[in-house]
Design a protein around this motif. Structure first.
Motif: not given
Length: 639
Positions: A591, A606, A609-610, A625, A630
């Motif tokens: 990110a 972020a 999440k990736a 991200h 993504v």
């Protein structure tokens, strides 16, 4: 957490200045016709004094817009205040506080001045910032070295004598920070604008700044870097070798300057450097081809005072009759006294800087106020507060007696004093000096204890920021680094990005082979990651099997390249366990800072999440991200 600036509190007012500057300022201070330009020329030759003046001018109590050129600071605080500040801090008793034996003070002052002159000359061509502001910032860009030599003279001396290839790296290992970090803290404390102070921090290695190519901060970094390399070469190798090296330096090309332009600036700067060096008693550079500059031998100072009553007293006698004064013969006969006599104040002050007298006797002057003014001048200096001062006066003149005592005299004697009384007076002087010597030793010991405690505290903080298993900075250090990088990125609009890294199936390793093997896997992975990290990047252990890479250079494309480099390195790693080779892989989530991220925490979420998407996709892969979505990074696998 302790910072270099906090550690400097113990020595903020103890940074030494060249004796020649001290003498010149003292002489100007006595002249009512002194101009701002005259005082500026002297003050801006001394990094420590320039810093103190800027700090005073930029203090909150004065308000208004911060200033960074020295002449602006002088105008802001006023000539009288500057004179008092300059004289009060120009003379530091190095015998009391201890010198860093391996640190070349004369070379430091000389190179700092040369770097400032070169930087100002180059600045006039590049038009990146006002030349006078560049001069001030370059002059003080290495002040952290002087600070470390003052705070930790013995420790720094040991480091210098070990001749490390990377002094800054050795300092970080010993103190937890290096002289460039200390310089940055001090420049911030002085009120130097961050737009100049932050690029100046990377003058030794501009490539580590992480600034976007061709940006103004990057250009300033190369400007400071070029000025540093040229000044360093001038001090160490002389003009001929320095001019030959210009073509090999990357700085001129990156600044859009020709070799001829840089050479012309260097010639002009060296000419000014010679003039200033002669005026201020700094090592004098030579313009002769091939001539190397060698630091002049500093004047030897007498050793520290002792408690022995038979130790020789260092005495200066000043009066209109000089060496012909009758008291000179008595001083030569007095027991345990070494005396020098002068009729000229300038000669007396220069001698005082060299021998640090313990007793000064002010003889008769045609104008008594001249003697009183000289006494007040001596008392305004660091060493002058401790020296014992006698004045020859007519004891029947009560007004005269009152004036000399108010000026700072300790005792009065008559011109017809005899040898027995003079010897008795010396006993009182020795007693006072013995008390001062004891006090000075106690003060030095207390300061040393305080510095050692501060250093121990810093070491403990470094340990608290280090993961004990892998040796990498831990989560706390990562959050602090991200906060700092975020602030810098927001100010300068430079990129900032992170990679979250997770070892695949690490729980399976622990369950199958046990936690000792799991610890070994963590150490091997950490070692491999550290080996792949570039100078502009940082690697941290966030906890468990998670790591973080922080980057302040390039955008998502450069980050993707770095991520794939890390993935391949770990995939190729083989760890021998119970006579078999264990292979591990990692998943990565990327990110970068985006407009919708209000804090660095949002960027970290972020990246998380990736990373989660990479693990859900099958691991040993990279996701990034971007713009609230993504994306899977598809990289052709190696056969």
């Amino acid at each position: 957490m302790s910072t270099p600036r906090i550690l400097l509190d113990n020595a903020a007012d103890k940074l030494p200045s060249p004796d020649g500057i001290a003498l010149a300022i003292m002489e100007l201070w006595q002249d009512e016709n002194t101009t701002v330009d005259q005082l500026t020329q002297l003050v801006q030759a001394d990094p420590a004094l320039s810093g103190r003046l800027l700090k005073l001018a930029n203090s909150a109590s004065l308000g208004s817009r911060p200033v960074s050129p020295i002449n602006g600071a002088i105008v802001k605080v006023g000539m009288k205040t500057v004179g008092q500040l300059a004289v009060a801090f120009s003379l530091i008793d190095k015998e009391v506080d201890g010198q860093c034996e391996a640190f070349d003070y004369q070379q430091f002052w000389s190179q700092s001045l040369c770097m400032a002159l070169v930087c100002r000359g180059l600045g006039r061509l590049c038009n990146l910032a006002p030349p006078d502001e560049l001069f001030s910032c370059a002059l003080m860009s290495r002040i952290g070295l002087l600070a470390l030599a003052t705070i930790y003279p013995h420790e720094l001396s040991e480091l210098i004598e070990s001749t490390p290839r990377d002094l800054a790296g050795a300092e970080r290992g010993r103190f937890g920070f290096d002289h460039n970090e200390v310089s940055a803290e001090m420049l911030a404390d002085f009120g130097v604008p961050p737009v100049l102070a932050e690029p100046a921090r990377f003058h030794e290695r501009p490539e580590q700044s992480g600034y976007a190519p061709r940006s103004r901060p990057a250009q300033l970094t190369h400007l400071f870097g070029l000025a540093f390399r040229l000044s360093d070469s001038m001090v160490r190798a002389g003009l001929e070798q320095t001019e030959k090296s210009i073509e090999t330096l990357p700085g001129p090309r990156r600044l859009g300057l020709s070799t001829e332009q840089v050479s012309e600036v260097l010639q002009q700067s060296i000419s000014e450097w010679q003039e200033w060096s002669h005026l201020l008693d700094l090592p004098s550079p030579s313009l002769q081809p091939g001539a190397e500059t060698e630091p002049e031998t500093a004047p030897t100072t007498a050793g520290p005072e002792t408690d022995d009553e038979d130790a020789h007293l260092r005495v200066l006698l000043i009066g209109q009759w000089g060496r012909e004064h009758r008291l000179k013969a008595l001083l030569d006969e007095a027991r345990g006294v070494t005396a020098q006599c002068y009729s000229d104040q300038k000669e007396m002050l220069r001698a005082a800087l060299q021998i640090r007298p313990q007793l000064i006797i002010l003889a008769e002057h045609e104008d008594r106020e001249t003697g009183n003014k000289l006494c007040r001048l001596i008392r305004s200096t660091e060493w002058g507060r401790l020296v014992y001062i006698m004045a020859i006066v007519d004891k029947s003149d009560c007004d005269q007696m009152a004036q000399v005592f108010r000026a700072g005299v300790d005792a009065c004697i008559q011109s017809q004093i005899g040898l027995p009384e003079l010897d008795a007076r010396m006993v009182a002087v020795r007693r006072m000096l013995a008390l001062q010597n004891t006090w000075q030793k106690d003060r030095a010991e207390l300061r040393q204890i305080a510095n050692e405690l501060a250093l121990s505290q810093r070491r403990m903080e470094v340990l608290s920021l280090t993961d004990q298993l892998t040796g990498l900075p831990n989560r706390r250090a990562a959050l602090a680094a991200m906060k700092q990088a975020w602030s810098m990125s927001c100010r300068s609009e430079l990129p900032m990005s992170v990679i979250m890294i997770d070892i695949d199936h690490f729980k399976r390793v622990n369950d199958t082979f046990g936690h000792p093997v799991g610890d070994r896997v963590l150490m091997e992975v950490a070692k491999a990651l550290r080996a792949e990290v570039r100078e502009s990047e940082g690697i941290y252990r966030m906890g468990g099997e998670e790591f973080l890479l922080l980057s302040s250079t390039g955008g998502i494309k450069q980050l993707v390249i770095a991520a794939e480099r890390l993935r391949r390195r770990i995939a190729a790693l083989r760890i021998e366990v119970e006579q078999e080779l264990l292979q591990v892989t990692i998943s990565l989530g990327l990110a970068e800072r985006e407009p919708e991220h209000e804090r660095f925490d949002a960027m970290l979420v972020a990246a998380d999440k990736a990373l989660y998407a990479a693990k859900a996709h099958g691991r040993n892969c990279i996701f990034y991200h971007r713009k609230q979505q993504v994306h899977h990074l598809k990289v052709p696998r190696q056969p």
